[in-house]
Motif scaffolding. Structure first.
Motif, PDB file in Angstrom:
ATOM      1  N   VAL A  66       0.822  -1.211   0.000  1.00  0.00           N
ATOM      2  CA  VAL A  66       0.000   0.000   0.000  1.00  0.00           C
ATOM      3  C   VAL A  66       0.857   1.262   0.000  1.00  0.00           C
ATOM      4  O   VAL A  66       0.364   2.350  -0.260  1.00  0.00           O
ATOM      5  CB  VAL A  66      -1.006   0.030   1.172  1.00  0.00           C
ATOM      6  N   GLY A  67       2.144   1.120   0.320  1.00  0.00           N
ATOM      7  CA  GLY A  67       3.059   2.253   0.230  1.00  0.00           C
ATOM      8  C   GLY A  67       3.386   2.505  -1.233  1.00  0.00           C
ATOM      9  O   GLY A  67       3.343   1.588  -2.054  1.00  0.00           O
ATOM     10  N   ILE A  68       3.711   3.740  -1.561  1.00  0.00           N
ATOM     11  CA  ILE A  68       4.001   4.072  -2.955  1.00  0.00           C
ATOM     12  C   ILE A  68       5.417   4.621  -3.056  1.00  0.00           C
ATOM     13  O   ILE A  68       5.648   5.812  -2.895  1.00  0.00           O
ATOM     14  CB  ILE A  68       3.000   5.100  -3.508  1.00  0.00           C
ATOM     15  N   PRO A  69       6.399   3.733  -3.301  1.00  0.00           N
ATOM     16  CA  PRO A  69       7.772   4.218  -3.467  1.00  0.00           C
ATOM     17  C   PRO A  69       7.930   4.983  -4.773  1.00  0.00           C
ATOM     18  O   PRO A  69       7.130   4.815  -5.699  1.00  0.00           O
ATOM     19  CB  PRO A  69       8.619   2.943  -3.462  1.00  0.00           C
ATOM     20  N   GLU A  70       8.958   5.808  -4.851  1.00  0.00           N
ATOM     21  CA  GLU A  70       9.161   6.626  -6.048  1.00  0.00           C
ATOM     22  C   GLU A  70       9.731   5.832  -7.213  1.00  0.00           C
ATOM     23  O   GLU A  70       9.772   6.325  -8.333  1.00  0.00           O
ATOM     24  CB  GLU A  70      10.059   7.811  -5.729  1.00  0.00           C
ATOM     25  N   SER A  71      10.169   4.616  -6.975  1.00  0.00           N
ATOM     26  CA  SER A  71      10.678   3.781  -8.070  1.00  0.00           C
ATOM     27  C   SER A  71       9.901   2.464  -8.089  1.00  0.00           C
ATOM     28  O   SER A  71       9.199   2.128  -7.149  1.00  0.00           O
ATOM     29  CB  SER A  71      12.177   3.521  -7.890  1.00  0.00           C
ATOM     30  N   ALA A  72      10.064   1.734  -9.186  1.00  0.00           N
ATOM     31  CA  ALA A  72       9.346   0.475  -9.362  1.00  0.00           C
ATOM     32  C   ALA A  72       9.766  -0.567  -8.329  1.00  0.00           C
ATOM     33  O   ALA A  72      10.907  -0.589  -7.872  1.00  0.00           O
ATOM     34  CB  ALA A  72       9.599  -0.067 -10.769  1.00  0.00           C
ATOM     35  N   ILE A  73       8.830  -1.420  -7.980  1.00  0.00           N
ATOM     36  CA  ILE A  73       9.113  -2.548  -7.095  1.00  0.00           C
ATOM     37  C   ILE A  73       9.551  -3.708  -7.966  1.00  0.00           C
ATOM     38  O   ILE A  73       8.875  -4.045  -8.941  1.00  0.00           O
ATOM     39  CB  ILE A  73       7.856  -2.947  -6.288  1.00  0.00           C
ATOM     40  N   GLU A  74      10.690  -4.296  -7.615  1.00  0.00           N
ATOM     41  CA  GLU A  74      11.189  -5.435  -8.377  1.00  0.00           C
ATOM     42  C   GLU A  74      10.967  -6.706  -7.576  1.00  0.00           C
ATOM     43  O   GLU A  74      11.258  -6.752  -6.380  1.00  0.00           O
ATOM     44  CB  GLU A  74      12.668  -5.262  -8.688  1.00  0.00           C
ATOM     45  N   VAL A  75      10.443  -7.728  -8.256  1.00  0.00           N
ATOM     46  CA  VAL A  75      10.166  -9.010  -7.611  1.00  0.00           C
ATOM     47  C   VAL A  75      10.749 -10.121  -8.462  1.00  0.00           C
ATOM     48  O   VAL A  75      10.506 -10.183  -9.673  1.00  0.00           O
ATOM     49  CB  VAL A  75       8.645  -9.238  -7.449  1.00  0.00           C
ATOM     50  N   ASN A  76      11.502 -10.993  -7.838  1.00  0.00           N
ATOM     51  CA  ASN A  76      12.009 -12.173  -8.516  1.00  0.00           C
ATOM     52  C   ASN A  76      10.827 -13.113  -8.749  1.00  0.00           C
ATOM     53  O   ASN A  76      10.150 -13.490  -7.792  1.00  0.00           O
ATOM     54  CB  ASN A  76      13.068 -12.840  -7.637  1.00  0.00           C
ATOM     55  N   PRO A  77      10.541 -13.500  -9.985  1.00  0.00           N
ATOM     56  CA  PRO A  77       9.402 -14.379 -10.245  1.00  0.00           C
ATOM     57  C   PRO A  77       9.422 -15.661  -9.415  1.00  0.00           C
ATOM     58  O   PRO A  77       8.368 -16.165  -9.029  1.00  0.00           O
ATOM     59  CB  PRO A  77       9.520 -14.694 -11.740  1.00  0.00           C
ATOM     60  N   LEU A  78      10.619 -16.178  -9.112  1.00  0.00           N
ATOM     61  CA  LEU A  78      10.692 -17.384  -8.285  1.00  0.00           C
ATOM     62  C   LEU A  78      10.138 -17.144  -6.882  1.00  0.00           C
ATOM     63  O   LEU A  78       9.624 -18.054  -6.243  1.00  0.00           O
ATOM     64  CB  LEU A  78      12.127 -17.901  -8.201  1.00  0.00           C
ATOM     65  N   SER A  79      10.200 -15.889  -6.394  1.00  0.00           N
ATOM     66  CA  SER A  79       9.643 -15.572  -5.082  1.00  0.00           C
ATOM     67  C   SER A  79       8.136 -15.768  -5.062  1.00  0.00           C
ATOM     68  O   SER A  79       7.559 -16.076  -4.024  1.00  0.00           O
ATOM     69  CB  SER A  79       9.947 -14.118  -4.697  1.00  0.00           C
ATOM     70  N   LEU A  80       7.504 -15.590  -6.213  1.00  0.00           N
ATOM     71  CA  LEU A  80       6.065 -15.789  -6.311  1.00  0.00           C
ATOM     72  C   LEU A  80       5.712 -17.249  -6.583  1.00  0.00           C
ATOM     73  O   LEU A  80       4.784 -17.796  -5.985  1.00  0.00           O
ATOM     74  CB  LEU A  80       5.480 -14.919  -7.434  1.00  0.00           C
ATOM     75  N   ILE A  81       6.471 -17.861  -7.478  1.00  0.00           N
ATOM     76  CA  ILE A  81       6.163 -19.225  -7.909  1.00  0.00           C
ATOM     77  C   ILE A  81       6.405 -20.232  -6.790  1.00  0.00           C
ATOM     78  O   ILE A  81       5.551 -21.083  -6.524  1.00  0.00           O
ATOM     79  CB  ILE A  81       6.987 -19.577  -9.166  1.00  0.00           C
ATOM     80  N   GLN A  82       7.562 -20.121  -6.141  1.00  0.00           N
ATOM     81  CA  GLN A  82       7.852 -21.044  -5.045  1.00  0.00           C
ATOM     82  C   GLN A  82       6.954 -20.701  -3.861  1.00  0.00           C
ATOM     83  O   GLN A  82       7.037 -19.623  -3.301  1.00  0.00           O
ATOM     84  CB  GLN A  82       9.316 -20.953  -4.626  1.00  0.00           C
ATOM     85  N   GLY A  83       6.074 -21.597  -3.517  1.00  0.00           N
ATOM     86  CA  GLY A  83       5.165 -21.365  -2.403  1.00  0.00           C
ATOM     87  C   GLY A  83       3.836 -20.756  -2.815  1.00  0.00           C
ATOM     88  O   GLY A  83       3.028 -20.398  -1.967  1.00  0.00           O
ATOM     89  N   ALA A  84       3.618 -20.602  -4.123  1.00  0.00           N
ATOM     90  CA  ALA A  84       2.351 -20.072  -4.641  1.00  0.00           C
ATOM     91  C   ALA A  84       1.955 -18.782  -3.930  1.00  0.00           C
ATOM     92  O   ALA A  84       0.834 -18.615  -3.460  1.00  0.00           O
ATOM     93  CB  ALA A  84       1.241 -21.123  -4.524  1.00  0.00           C
ATOM     94  N   LYS A  85       2.895 -17.849  -3.864  1.00  0.00           N
ATOM     95  CA  LYS A  85       2.667 -16.599  -3.133  1.00  0.00           C
ATOM     96  C   LYS A  85       2.007 -15.554  -4.033  1.00  0.00           C
ATOM     97  O   LYS A  85       2.097 -15.618  -5.255  1.00  0.00           O
ATOM     98  CB  LYS A  85       3.988 -16.082  -2.575  1.00  0.00           C
ATOM     99  N   THR A  86       1.367 -14.588  -3.393  1.00  0.00           N
ATOM    100  CA  THR A  86       0.640 -13.559  -4.115  1.00  0.00           C
ATOM    101  C   THR A  86       1.171 -12.185  -3.736  1.00  0.00           C
ATOM    102  O   THR A  86       1.411 -11.904  -2.558  1.00  0.00           O
ATOM    103  CB  THR A  86      -0.864 -13.615  -3.757  1.00  0.00           C
ATOM    104  N   LEU A  87       1.346 -11.330  -4.743  1.00  0.00           N
ATOM    105  CA  LEU A  87       1.692  -9.932  -4.530  1.00  0.00           C
ATOM    106  C   LEU A  87       0.456  -9.132  -4.916  1.00  0.00           C
ATOM    107  O   LEU A  87      -0.035  -9.239  -6.036  1.00  0.00           O
ATOM    108  CB  LEU A  87       2.886  -9.526  -5.393  1.00  0.00           C
ATOM    109  N   ALA A  88      -0.071  -8.360  -3.970  1.00  0.00           N
ATOM    110  CA  ALA A  88      -1.297  -7.608  -4.210  1.00  0.00           C
ATOM    111  C   ALA A  88      -1.096  -6.145  -3.839  1.00  0.00           C
ATOM    112  O   ALA A  88      -0.124  -5.787  -3.175  1.00  0.00           O
ATOM    113  CB  ALA A  88      -2.439  -8.212  -3.376  1.00  0.00           C
ATOM    114  N   GLY A  89      -2.023  -5.330  -4.243  1.00  0.00           N
ATOM    115  CA  GLY A  89      -2.021  -3.919  -3.888  1.00  0.00           C
ATOM    116  C   GLY A  89      -3.417  -3.528  -3.458  1.00  0.00           C
ATOM    117  O   GLY A  89      -4.393  -4.217  -3.745  1.00  0.00           O
ATOM    118  N   ALA A  90      -3.504  -2.435  -2.732  1.00  0.00           N
ATOM    119  CA  ALA A  90      -4.812  -1.973  -2.284  1.00  0.00           C
ATOM    120  C   ALA A  90      -4.817  -0.458  -2.232  1.00  0.00           C
ATOM    121  O   ALA A  90      -3.816   0.166  -1.884  1.00  0.00           O
ATOM    122  CB  ALA A  90      -5.132  -2.550  -0.902  1.00  0.00           C
TER     123      ALA A  90
END
Length: 147
Positions: A66-90
Motif C-alpha cells: 500500500v506504500g508508494i515508493p518513487e521507483s518500481a518494485i522489483e520481484v524475482n518471479p521465483l519468489s512468487l512461484i515457489q510457495g504459490a505466493k501472491t503480490l497484491a495492492g490496495a
C-alpha cells in the motif's frame, strides 16, 4: 530488511502490541529465515526490496503493498512461484472504510507515533525528510500559532 542501529533502538522502544521487542520491519527480517506469515502489509513508501517480505510468507501467503515508493518494485518471479505466493495492492478506501479502520484501532489501542509540526516548521521538516532524519510521521498542526 536492513535497519540502522538508531532505528532498531527506536523500533524496540515503540513497544508493539505483541508485548515488546523489535518493530515490524525487524521482526520480518528475523522471520525471513523461517517462513510462516499468511499476510504481510507493506506500508513502506520509500524504495526497498520486497524479497525479505516474500521470504517471510508461508505457502499461499500474500504480500499486500500500500506504500508508494518513487521507483518500481522489483520481484524475482521465483519468489512468487515457489510457495504459490501472491503480490497484491490496495487503495486507501473511502471514508466509510477509513472510519471503520480508525474505530478498530481505537478499540484495540493501536496508535501511531507522530511528531507534530507547526506551519512555520514545514521547511525544516521537509529538509529532515530529505535527509532521512525522521523518527515518526509528521502531522502538520494548522491550529498552531507562531512562537
Amino acid at each position: 530488511m536492513r535497519t540502522s542501529g538508531r532505528r532498531a533502538v527506536l523500533a524496540a522502544q515503540l513497544n508493539p502490541a505483541d508485548g515488546g521487542g523489535p518493530g515490524p520491519s525487524l521482526r520480518v527480517g528475523v522471520r525471513a529465515a523461517r517462513p510462516g506469515a499468511d499476510f504481510i502489509l507493506d506500508t513502506v513508501g520509500a524504495p526497498h526490496s520486497v524479497e525479505p517480505y516474500m521470504a517471510a510468507l508461508a505457502m499461499d501467503g500474500t504480500l499486500c503493498v500500500v506504500g508508494i515508493p518513487e521507483s518500481a518494485i522489483e520481484v524475482n518471479p521465483l519468489s512468487l512461484i515457489q510457495g504459490a505466493k501472491t503480490l497484491a495492492g490496495a487503495g486507501s478506501g473511502g471514508t466509510v472504510e477509513t472510519r471503520e479502520m480508525l474505530d478498530f484501532c481505537a478499540e484495540h489501542g493501536i496508535t501511531a507515533e507522530i511528531e507534530i509540526v507547526r506551519p512555520d516548521q514545514v521547511n525544516e521538516a521537509l529538509g529532515r525528510l530529505a535527509r532521512n532524519d525522521v523518527r515518526y510521521r509528521f502531522v502538520l498542526d494548522m491550529t498552531a500559532r507562531r512562537p
